[in-house]
Enzyme design. Structure first.
Site, PDB file in Angstrom:
ATOM      1  CD  GLU A 230      -1.537  -9.986   4.557  1.00 33.86           C
ATOM      2  OE1 GLU A 230      -1.559  -9.179   5.515  1.00 33.86           O
ATOM      3  OE2 GLU A 230      -2.023  -9.744   3.443  1.00 33.86           O
TER       4      GLU A 230
ATOM      5  CG  HIS B 202       0.876  -6.921   2.528  1.00 30.92           C
ATOM      6  ND1 HIS B 202       0.069  -5.933   2.070  1.00 30.92           N
ATOM      7  CD2 HIS B 202       1.657  -7.099   1.448  1.00 30.92           C
ATOM      8  CE1 HIS B 202       0.205  -5.665   0.745  1.00 30.92           C
ATOM      9  NE2 HIS B 202       1.400  -6.323   0.234  1.00 30.92           N
TER      10      HIS B 202
ATOM     11  CG  HIS C 155      -1.655  -1.300   1.402  1.00 32.00           C
ATOM     12  ND1 HIS C 155      -2.664  -1.829   0.440  1.00 32.00           N
ATOM     13  CD2 HIS C 155      -1.551  -2.528   2.257  1.00 32.00           C
ATOM     14  CE1 HIS C 155      -3.088  -3.096   0.884  1.00 32.00           C
ATOM     15  NE2 HIS C 155      -2.225  -3.501   1.892  1.00 32.00           N
TER      16      HIS C 155
ATOM     17  CD  GLU D 231      -2.073  -3.963   5.095  1.00 30.10           C
ATOM     18  OE1 GLU D 231      -3.063  -3.535   4.824  1.00 30.10           O
ATOM     19  OE2 GLU D 231      -1.284  -4.612   4.550  1.00 30.10           O
TER      20      GLU D 231
HETATM   21 ZN    ZN Z   1      -1.963  -5.325   2.569  1.00 26.92          ZN
END
Ligand code: ZN
Length: 328
Positions: free
Chosen positions: A292, A210, A118, A155
């Site tokens: 993640e 992430h 992102h 995030e």
């Molecule tokens: Zn993400």
């Protein structure tokens, strides 16, 4: 409620733990940290949160490091959409995507591309990031905003912080590290460009960092590997095996250093997931995985994700996996 374009999860159905990281992990762990291996095995057997933090830390500084992970190259889960758009101005940072001179070290000559998931500015550019790009199998949104903790730690902030810590560690090991974005651009890049940056760099390894946005109670990390895809511009077949090797090493390093358990909601306890719907993976021609690092929507996970000390461990764990992979 940012609600800027969240693409549905489209997770693959849970699959039985194929070859769980168990074997490969054990190898990696044994190679790097005998002390931690004991703790890890105990943890495996007993199922408690046995953490060998100090041992892992010590060995970490001795051997190398890195970290993070969650779904997508932008594609977050629906419930992860509540991120606050408010926010943080892009911090001033060095010319990001630039690579720095490689030092001496075990990774000298190796190129690692780090992809901070992102972008803190995505919230302010909904139309730019919602246009679709070709990911081979289909078209998908350019990028997404990512999720955030309930308190509004985004995030995108998390991924940049862990990625920068990771860069510092990898450069000390001698690697040339390139970023896909370093808070130095207003939004994006799109997922296809993120993949292209790794490809053009002919990276030896790429990790996309992430954190997830799942339901409270869902906890732990998982690493996402590219599934075999051959469609349009996507052909992951040549890098499926090497990406798995990279991902398993990263999962092992992350587990060992952070002590954070593998996801209890994806991957059947292996800490590994395989997806064919992520543009950032589909379009990669070099070994690449996502990590993640935890679930921002779970209070226990978020307490870790918002801790600088924990993020340092995350970076250290990821780096150790990368070092292990690159050193064979
Ligand atoms: Zn993400």
């Amino acid at each position: 409620m940012a609600a800027v374009s969240y693409v549905g999860p489209d997770f693959e159905p849970p699959r039985p733990p194929r070859h769980p990281l168990r074997a490969p992990l054990t190898v990696a762990v044994a190679a790097l940290v005998p002390g931690a291996l004991v703790g890890w095995l105990v943890w495996q057997a007993v199922g408690d949160d046995d953490r060998e933090g100090s041992a892992a830390q010590t060995s970490a500084s001795a051997s190398g490091s890195a970290s993070p992970g969650a779904p997508e190259d932008g594609e977050e889960r629906p419930d992860g959409g509540a991120g606050r758009a408010g926010g943080e101005e892009p911090r001033t940072s060095p010319p990001a995507s630039a690579s720095r001179p490689a030092a001496s070290g075990p990774l000298r000559g190796k190129v690692v591309v780090v992809d901070p998931g992102h972008n803190p500015g995505n919230f302010r550019h909904p139309s730019d990031i919602s246009r679709t790009v070709d990911i081979g199998t289909n078209r998908k949104e350019c990028d997404t905003t990512g999720t955030s903790t309930n308190d509004g730690y985004t995030e995108a902030e998390f991924t940049l912080d862990v990625s920068r810590r990771l860069r510092t560690i990898l450069e000390k090991e001698g690697a040339t590290v390139k970023f896909t974005q370093d808070g130095d651009r207003p939004w994006g890049p799109c997922v296809d460009e993120r993949a292209e940056i790794g490809n053009e760099a002919e990276a030896d390894a790429v990790v996309s960092v992430h954190a997830d946005g799942s339901a409270a109670g869902n906890r732990g990390f998982h690493v996402i590997l590219p599934g075999p895809v051959h469609s349009g511009a996507a052909d992951t077949r040549p890098v499926v095996d090497s990406s798995r090797a990279l991902g398993e090493r990263i999962a092992g390093g992350f587990l060992r250093v952070t002590g954070s358990p593998p996801s209890n909601y994806i991957g059947g306890g292996t800490g590994i997931d395989v997806r064919k719907d992520l543009g950032g993976l589909n379009l990669s021609t070099v070994p690449k995985v996502f990590i993640e690092c935890g679930n921002m929507r779970d209070s226990k996970d978020s307490a870790q994700l918002t801790s600088g000390a924990w993020r340092q461990k995350a970076a250290q764990g990821i780096s150790e996996g990368i070092v292990s992979f690159l050193r064979g």
